[in-house]
Design an enzyme around this catalytic site. Structure first.
Site, PDB file in Angstrom:
ATOM      1  N   ASP A 125       3.329  24.475  -0.852  1.00 47.04           N
ATOM      2  CA  ASP A 125       3.962  23.189  -1.099  1.00 47.04           C
ATOM      3  C   ASP A 125       3.255  22.505  -2.267  1.00 47.04           C
ATOM      4  O   ASP A 125       2.035  22.345  -2.251  1.00 47.04           O
ATOM      5  CB  ASP A 125       3.895  22.318   0.160  1.00 47.04           C
ATOM      6  CG  ASP A 125       4.900  21.171   0.105  1.00 47.04           C
ATOM      7  OD1 ASP A 125       5.869  21.256  -0.685  1.00 47.04           O
ATOM      8  OD2 ASP A 125       4.713  20.198   0.862  1.00 47.04           O
ATOM      9  N   HIS A 132       6.436   9.679  -6.329  1.00 49.81           N
ATOM     10  CA  HIS A 132       5.932   9.806  -4.951  1.00 49.81           C
ATOM     11  C   HIS A 132       4.402   9.781  -4.968  1.00 49.81           C
ATOM     12  O   HIS A 132       3.776   9.025  -4.218  1.00 49.81           O
ATOM     13  CB  HIS A 132       6.444  11.111  -4.338  1.00 49.81           C
ATOM     14  CG  HIS A 132       5.850  11.436  -3.001  1.00 49.81           C
ATOM     15  ND1 HIS A 132       6.235  10.795  -1.842  1.00 49.81           N
ATOM     16  CD2 HIS A 132       4.887  12.320  -2.634  1.00 49.81           C
ATOM     17  CE1 HIS A 132       5.540  11.288  -0.817  1.00 49.81           C
ATOM     18  NE2 HIS A 132       4.713  12.213  -1.270  1.00 49.81           N
TER      19      HIS A 132
HETATM   20 CA    CA Z   1       5.518  18.065   1.012  1.00 46.26          CA
END
Ligand code: CA
Length: 423
Positions: A125, A132
């Protein structure tokens, strides 16, 4: 290498599957995404299908492949992938002599059960969503929201593949250790700050040998396609456990993928320039290539919707929370992620999943998580029926949708990924 437009992208192309020609369908003949399906309620083995309108074409029954192994199909060369796409497109096109035979290889999507679209070996990931990263960073470090490495190195961590499910996944609220900032000791119990993360999932096609990095100019040859990914996150577990080694139990209890892999070929009309603000560091040479600058980015609109248990009981459709576009959200391209991941010699394999990281736009109406939307849980949001949320509650169903629209091209969709917190 980016993919040139060809006859399969022709906006005038229509299918003998009537539903594929309807305005607004996610799956016109220009899309042709791959998934694994079987007849719902059966014990059949899952097999490879392509979505066309509201139908699934069984590739083996149509004589197009001789395998049920999606990973084997994904590991094909770019040339073979393009030849398969051309054959599927030609056979589904209006006037094809395949119509009679292939009609028998169709199954209505509402009669199909889908599964995770391929065997996912490893899951990494990333953290490419700069808005963000900035917003979350501000909550923890107001003076220095972005760490000094962010604009130089694609940040990522190794996740867990065993808990990845397909759209429709229902999972239990995770339990774990949490510690309130003013508490002396941690406590144990169900997460109270359960969140979603709006991401794209990049699925690796052909792998690389251990010790042989993938040059950025070749990176997309190793990328099969894209899904929607909801990387569910327990923020209270995360806050207590994440230092010094990063996310662990806050992230590995469930992640959910959309069932259809939209191929890089299908996305060819929806590419965008990858540009860095002049004041930002330019990528190091190993992360830079003309092809990446000219068309490394993807132009995908992403939406997040929420349906509470009460809404579901009252027959109210999911309400949209946010909508944004990937071109505004991602600081790194998929090619850069592949190249960076392998630059030390690490080997990727067919079916490996690379998460983009939460793709939030620059404004709150394009936030990719509740953590951002509610300013760390400080500001409730109100749903159209008057219910309020800071984080997800038991019975909530979260839905993500994605689609590409451009003048001169037929709109294609990524379908949707939904998941429900069972409590
Ligand atoms: Ca994530």
């Amino acid at each position: 290498m980016t993919i040139a437009l060809n006859a399969t992208h022709d906006p005038k192309l229509r299918s003998w599957v009537a539903s594929a020609n309807e305005a607004g369908t996610d799956f016109p003949i220009q899309n042709l995404p791959f998934g694994r399906f079987r007849t719902a309620g059966s014990n059949e083995a899952f097999r490879i299908g392509v979505a066309i309108g509201d139908q699934v074409l069984d590739l083996k029954a149509a004589g197009l492949v001789d395998t049920d192994d999606m990973n084997a199909l994904m590991s094909a060369s770019v040339k073979d992938r393009q030849a398969l796409r051309a054959a599927i497109s030609a056979g589904l096109a209006e006037g094809s002599d395949k119509q009679a035979a292939w009609s028998k290889a169709l199954l209505a999507q509402f009669k199909a059960e889908m599964t995770v679209p391929c065997r996912i070996g490893d899951y990494t990931d990333f953290y490419t969503g700069i808005h963000h990263a900035t917003t979350i960073g501000k909550l923890f470090r107001p003076d220095q929201p972005l760490m000094p490495n962010y604009k130089w190195v694609p940040i990522g961590y190794h996740g867990r593949a065993s808990s990845i499910g397909v759209s429709g996944q229902v999972f239990k609220r995770p339990q774990g250790q949490t510690k309130a900032p003013d508490a002396v000791e941690p406590s144990f119990g169900p997460s109270k700050r359960l969140d979603y993360e709006l991401e794209l999932g990049f699925l690796v096609g052909r792998g690389n040998a251990l010790g042989e990095p993938i040059a950025i100019g070749d990176a997309e040859d190793h990328l099969f396609g894209v899904t929607l990914l909801n990387d569910w996150s327990a923020r209270d577990l995360q806050a207590w456990e994440y230092q010094p080694l990063g996310p662990f139990l806050a992230k590995n209890f469930a992640s959910t993928l959309s069932p259809w892999i939209v191929t890089m070929e299908a996305l060819a009309p929806f590419r965008a320039k990858f540009e860095r603000p002049a004041e930002d560091p330019q990528p190091l040479p190993y992360l830079d290539a003309p092809s990446n600058r000219e068309a490394g980015a993807l132009d995908i609109t992403l939406e997040v919707l929420l349906q509470t248990a009460k809404m579901r009981a009252e027959g109210i459709a999911p309400a949209r929370l946010t909508r944004g576009n990937t071109t505004e959200a991602a600081y790194w391209t998929a090619a850069q992620l592949i190249t960076h991941h392998t630059v030390n010699g690490c080997n990727l394999q067919p079916g490996d999943l690379l998460g983009s990281g939460t793709l939030s736009g620059p404004t709150p109406d394009a936030a990719g998580s509740l953590m951002e939307l509610t300013l760390g849980g400080k500001q409730q949001i109100t749903l159209p029926n008057g219910e309020k949320r800071t984080f997800l509650e038991d019975g909530d169903t979260l839905v993500m949708r994605g689609y590409c629209e451009r003048a001169g091209a037929v709109r294609i969709g990524l379908g949707e990924v939904s998941g429900t917190v069972a409590g």
